[in-house]
Write a protein that holds these residues in place. Structure first.
Motif: not given
Lengths: 369, 503
Positions: B357-360, B385-394
């Motif tokens: 998520l921080v690549l680049g 934050r981003l995983v929750a915001l964009h509903d990345v699972r798991p």
């Protein structure tokens, strides 16, 4: 955890296979010669190797001395390996580093000359270390310069061939510019005593662990600090992050703006610096001069094997280097104690590497379908 | 020519249970039948178990429990360790994988002969006979391919034909294809379907998996719908509508698409003028291409795959040199990319979700402190934050990115690229290989970004997706923009003709 357990199991398997081989060697050796077979029990051979080394303060000290140099030459492989580059050039980087370190010590000896001892030591050792690291780094970076990521030219070939260039150049410089004419062999004059590394046995209390007559010097803790520093850099720094990303997926790393060239140059240069520093353990720590001993040592090539055994992990190379240190020293013990040839230890080393690499392949998670 | 009544099915799988080493149940009592002369579609969301089911049938995936009967004969080796791909082939089961397994340097006939080469004097490879066999099979089923062409010179569609030839040469009577259309351009899909129909007419039993329900309706005689490792429905095509299949796949009625606000077009965010880019083989992939992209709009690039889309995006990203033309961002303008091959350009599979998520973005001072030491706490917080915001699972920031499903990997990439806060975003094939749920999530993300004022260049081979989202559509044909239309004056037929190169 699973990987560590697998590695230990693999080593046990290698030792068992080695035992079979040791039992067979006398028969094979006398085959066709008509000489009577002198059986060697594998147990006795292992007792000679490991007992002879680990059972005495002297043996342990020598094994640890070898291990110190091997940790550094293994890091020279492990660092670029994390970026996906295979550095075969550790030997050349070590040789050039050794020459530069020796030259620095010899050249500054006259300048520092009458200065009080502690200051002379700091200057000479410091300057030698900087020179050795810089020469190794330059040679590593040169290998990277021949490499063009993604265009087929290959760091394996570049770094391998640079070994021969380095070996030839170093021999030439020693023979024609730095020769100690009195010694009768190809070697430099001795470096001043102030440039020699301090022995750990001189530290109160440690003389019970290390034999004062063996070259266990401050190079050993320095090598361990280097391994920890590299592990930290991999996990916690931007440099390590870019290295890991490039090694695991060069295309994604490039798309994210990570320059493949910078990663290649920096990883090979820092690896080369480690190999260059390894020469200090040999020249400034043990021999006191630079020449045939260093050329014959092959620590640079053994570092490859050590890094493989340590699975390319900067902390994994520490136990791998210790094992190789024991086997290295065991080679001389085994010929003293048994009728086996010293090369049996080389075979044991090869078996150990093969077993660990195979265990790694077997334990790797399998893909679906 | 469907199977005669009373004839046992060619393949009957029942009660199949597959558990992955991680403990996840991939299949939970699934049932699947294949009949002689008929084509069956296997559909389901990502992770429903489609590929696993086909892999289990053909011996690639170990099975915990289940039964298999081939031509009415029970197969005792199934669900044991001895059910291997080799044995499955011997029983007449052939599988064409999504990723091909061909030797690039060898010719077509050598690839087909590999492992079962016809012999000459018992010891030498009889290439002439191998070539004749390939010719014979390819004319019988309309699988046009040159037996002497080296595989590396073939297009993806031709390589797929070689895979089918390989299976047929091994005597396959049942052929299963995993996502065969994912890599094909529409004309290639049409010729693949013609081949499959011809094979079925010849008595072969065929199964295919696909994400595109339209293809199921076009090709298949029957469809099996999987949901979460179980069979959610089995129906003949005559009774199945795409809406019905979608309902079975999702387990609920698809939500209606909310109407979108019209675009509030802002300033120019990207200008491409007279761009020319070479392809991998030095061909002129993009020629004299000009585009303008404005803040707050979605510009859709429609076109059949292979008309320069990939080269255009790679040139914009600086991954491919340009031959002529200019790419101009306004002063202060920035651009982010969702690349079409996310496994190759978007993610480092071996690294964690948080690290990806921080690549680049790892240079940003939030994530990287003095002396180049990474701020791990900040990276972790951003990932949560981003995983929750964009509903990345798991929702596990420390999971290796490679363990995520295709849809979640794409959500991860999109989350990262949107989080850069750039003024423009290029999204290339963002829904490729992604299931319906994730497609919807990606569409919503893109629309929200547009409404925040981001300029979005959407490149997709799925025309419906482009037409649904774009405020303006450009058709790319042979590397040129040949047609431009705005959303309020769309002429679908004209777009279709432009894509086909008919003026």
């Amino acid at each position: 955890m699973r990987a560590v357990l697998g590695g230990v199991l693999a080593l046990v398997c290698a030792l068992l296979a080695g035992a079979v081989l040791i039992a067979l060697v006398p028969t094979l050796a006398s085959w066709g010669t008509g000489e009577p077979v002198v059986p060697v029990s594998p147990w006795a051979a292992y007792r000679a190797t490991f007992g002879g080394v680990l059972g005495t303060r002297e043996g342990v000290s020598w094994a640890v001395y070898h291990a110190g140099a091997l940790v550094l030459t293994a890091l020279a492989v492990a660092i670029p390996l994390r970026a996906g580059l295979f550095n075969i050039g550790g030997e050349g980087q070590l040789l050039l580093g050794g020459l530069a370190g020796t030259a620095a010590a010899l050249g500054l000896a006259g300048v520092v000359g009458p200065a009080p001892a502690p200051l002379a030591m700091v200057v000479l050792v410091g300057a030698s270390a900087v020179a050795a690291a810089a020469a190794g780094a330059a040679w590593g970076a040169l290998a990277a310069a021949f490499t063009r990521p993604g265009r087929g030219a290959n760091e394996v070939i570049a770094s391998l061939l640079l070994n021969f260039v380095a070996a030839g150049a170093c021999q030439y410089v020693v023979k024609h510019h730095l020769l100690d004419a009195h010694s009768g062999v190809v070697q430099t004059p001795s470096i001043p005593l102030a440039a020699r590394l301090g022995r750990l046995a001189a530290v109160p209390g440690l003389e019970r662990v290390f034999d004062p007559n063996t070259p266990v010097t401050w190079a050993l803790p320095a090598a361990l600090v280097a391994a920890v520093a590299v592990a930290y850099a991999f996990a916690r720094t931007r440099w390590g992050y870019e290295l890991r990303a490039t090694g695991a997926n060069p295309d994604a790393a490039r798309a994210a703006g990570i320059g493949p060239r910078r990663v290649a140059v920096s990883s090979l240069a820092i690896g080369g610096a480690c190999a260059g520093l390894a020469s200090l353990a040999l020249v400034h720590g043990h021999y006191g001069h630079y020449g045939a001993h260093v050329f014959a040592g092959q620590y640079g090539f053994l570092g490859l094997a050590t890094a493989l055994l340590g699975r390319g992990h900067p902390l994994g190379v520490v136990p791998a280097a210790l094992l190789f240190g024991v086997l290295f020293q065991g080679a001389s013990e085994i010929t003293l104690e048994t009728s086996l040839p010293a090369s049996i230890v080389l075979i044991l080393q090869a078996l150990a590497i093969t077993a660990v690499v195979a265990a790694g392949a077997l334990l790797a998670p399998r893909g679906r379908g | 020519m469907s199977s005669a009544p009373g004839e046992p099915p060619t393949v009957a799988l029942d009660g199949v249970v597959v558990r992955y080493p991680t403990g996840t149940i991939a299949l939970d009592g699934a049932r699947f039948t294949l009949e002689r002369g008929s084509i069956r579609g296997l559909v389901g969301e990502n992770g429903a178990g489609k590929s696993t089911l086909l892999g289990a049938l053909c011996g690639f995936v170990p099975v915990v429990a289940g039964t298999l009967a081939i031509g009415g004969m029970s197969e005792p080796a199934f669900a044991t360790r001895s059910w291997t791909p080799r044995r499955a082939i011997a029983r007449g089961l052939g599988m064409v994988h999504q990723h091909f397994s061909l030797v690039d340097a060898l010719s077509v006939c050598d690839n087909v002969a590999l492992g079962r080469a016809p012999r000459w004097c018992g010891a030498f490879y009889d290439r002439r006979r191998a070539r004749d066999e390939v010719r014979e099979l390819s004319t019988r089923y309309g699988l046009a391919v040159d037996p002497d062409a080296p595989v590396h010179a073939l297009s993806l569609g031709e390589r797929q034909r070689v895979e089918i030839l390989k299976a047929l040469a091994k005597g396959a009577t049942a052929l299963v294809l995993d996502e065969p259309t994912a890599v094909l351009a529409p004309p290639e899909v049409r010729s693949l379907f013609a081949v499959l129909r011809e094979l079925a007419r010849g008595g072969c039993a065929i199964a295919i998996t696909t994400h595109k329900l339209g293809e199921v309706a076009e090709l298949c005689d029957a469809v099996t719908v999987l949901r979460a490792g179980r069979v959610a429905g089995e129906l003949p095509m005559a009774r199945a509508t795409p809406a019905e299949i979608a309902r079975l796949m999702m387990g609920k009625d698809p939500e209606p698409v909310p109407p979108r606000a019209p675009a509030r077009r802002g300033q120019r965010a990207l200008q491409v003028a007279g761009l020319a880019v070479d392809g991998d083989q030095g061909e002129h992939a993009v020629r004299d291409c000009s585009l303008e992209l404005f803040a707050g709009e979605i510009l859709g690039i429609a076109g059949v795959l292979g008309n320069g889309q990939r080269e255009l995006v790679e040139a914009l990203a600086g991954l491919r040199p340009t031959r002529a033309g200019a790419i101009t961002l306004p002063p202060g303008g920035t651009i982010a990319f969702v690349h079409e091959d996310r496994a190759r350009h978007g993610l480092v599979g071996a690294m964690s979700v948080a690290e990806n998520l921080v690549l680049g973005r790892h240079h940003e001072s939030t994530f990287s402190g003095r002396w180049g030491v990474l701020r791990r706490g900040a990276i972790h917080r951003e990932a949560v934050r981003l995983v929750a915001l964009h509903d990345v699972r798991p929702p596990d920031p420390e999971a290796p990115a490679a363990t995520l499903s295709g849809g979640n990997q794409q959500k991860l990439v999109l989350a990262r690229e949107l989080a850069r806060g750039t003024s423009a975003l290029v999204a290339a094939q963002p829904t490729r290989g992604v299931d319906l749920g994730a497609t919807r999530a990606i569409r919503d993300e893109l629309v929200r970004a547009r409404d925040r004022g981001v300029a979005i260049l959407l490149v997709s081979a799925e025309l419906d997706f482009v037409l649904e989202l774009a405020d303006r559509v450009c058709v790319l044909y042979r590397g040129r923009v040949v047609l431009e239309q705005t959303a309020d004056a769309l002429d679908r037929d004209a777009i279709g003709r432009a894509m086909a190169g008919v003026a």
